[in-house]
Design a protein around this motif. Sequence first.
Motif, PDB file in Angstrom:
ATOM      1  N   GLY A   3     -12.139 -36.659 -45.567  1.00 44.66           N
ATOM      2  CA  GLY A   3     -12.020 -37.082 -46.955  1.00 44.66           C
ATOM      3  C   GLY A   3     -10.788 -36.460 -47.574  1.00 44.66           C
TER       4      GLY A   3
ATOM      5  N   LEU B  46     -10.616 -48.137 -52.738  1.00 46.30           N
ATOM      6  CA  LEU B  46     -11.027 -48.822 -51.509  1.00 46.30           C
ATOM      7  C   LEU B  46     -11.826 -50.074 -51.816  1.00 46.30           C
TER       8      LEU B  46
ATOM      9  N   LEU C 216      -5.812 -44.402 -46.900  1.00 41.32           N
ATOM     10  CA  LEU C 216      -7.215 -44.816 -46.933  1.00 41.32           C
ATOM     11  C   LEU C 216      -8.155 -43.620 -46.897  1.00 41.32           C
ATOM     12  N   CYS C 217      -7.784 -42.580 -46.159  1.00 42.12           N
ATOM     13  CA  CYS C 217      -8.596 -41.359 -46.141  1.00 42.12           C
ATOM     14  C   CYS C 217      -8.652 -40.733 -47.531  1.00 42.12           C
TER      15      CYS C 217
ATOM     16  N   HIS D  58     -14.993 -49.523 -42.546  1.00 44.28           N
ATOM     17  CA  HIS D  58     -15.856 -48.468 -43.081  1.00 44.28           C
ATOM     18  C   HIS D  58     -16.245 -47.506 -41.966  1.00 44.28           C
TER      19      HIS D  58
ATOM     20  N   LEU E 112     -13.322 -45.202 -41.132  1.00 47.03           N
ATOM     21  CA  LEU E 112     -13.117 -44.211 -42.189  1.00 47.03           C
ATOM     22  C   LEU E 112     -14.214 -43.157 -42.222  1.00 47.03           C
ATOM     23  N   ASP E 113     -15.415 -43.502 -41.740  1.00 49.03           N
ATOM     24  CA  ASP E 113     -16.495 -42.511 -41.672  1.00 49.03           C
ATOM     25  C   ASP E 113     -16.125 -41.346 -40.755  1.00 49.03           C
TER      26      ASP E 113
ATOM     27  N   LYS F  60     -11.004 -42.576 -49.889  1.00 49.72           N
ATOM     28  CA  LYS F  60     -12.442 -42.507 -49.605  1.00 49.72           C
ATOM     29  C   LYS F  60     -13.213 -41.858 -50.748  1.00 49.72           C
ATOM     30  N   ASP F  61     -12.617 -40.863 -51.383  1.00 46.34           N
ATOM     31  CA  ASP F  61     -13.335 -40.069 -52.382  1.00 46.34           C
ATOM     32  C   ASP F  61     -13.088 -40.478 -53.821  1.00 46.34           C
TER      33      ASP F  61
END
Length: 108
Positions: A90, A73, A23-24, A82, A85-86, A27-28
């Motif tokens: 990244g 995602l 998931l990290c 969310h 993950l913040d 993110k991008d």
Amino acid sequence: MDQLTEAADKLKLLGDKTRLTILCLLKDREWCVCELVEVLSISQPGISQHMRKLKSHGIVNESRRGQWVYYSLNVQDKPYIHAVLDYMPGTAGTLSLLNRQEPGRICE
């Protein structure tokens, strides 16, 4: 109570280091299964099992392009995921922690 159960079930998925790492990375940008295999040094069936769980809970989207499967995602409607993950790195930070480089696009 259903909202709590649903959120708890989805957050349990993040308790697995491999799924959280995936998931990290997502993110991008979207990632192909073959890229995740290379970066995480996990077999394709292993990656597919993790992605199946994330997809079944609506946390990732899947798109097929020829023989390749790409994931992105899907957490717009899941503010609790969310928020987690913040606080996570990244792609560049995750790759650095894994001591890896971003793979070239080998699946296109």
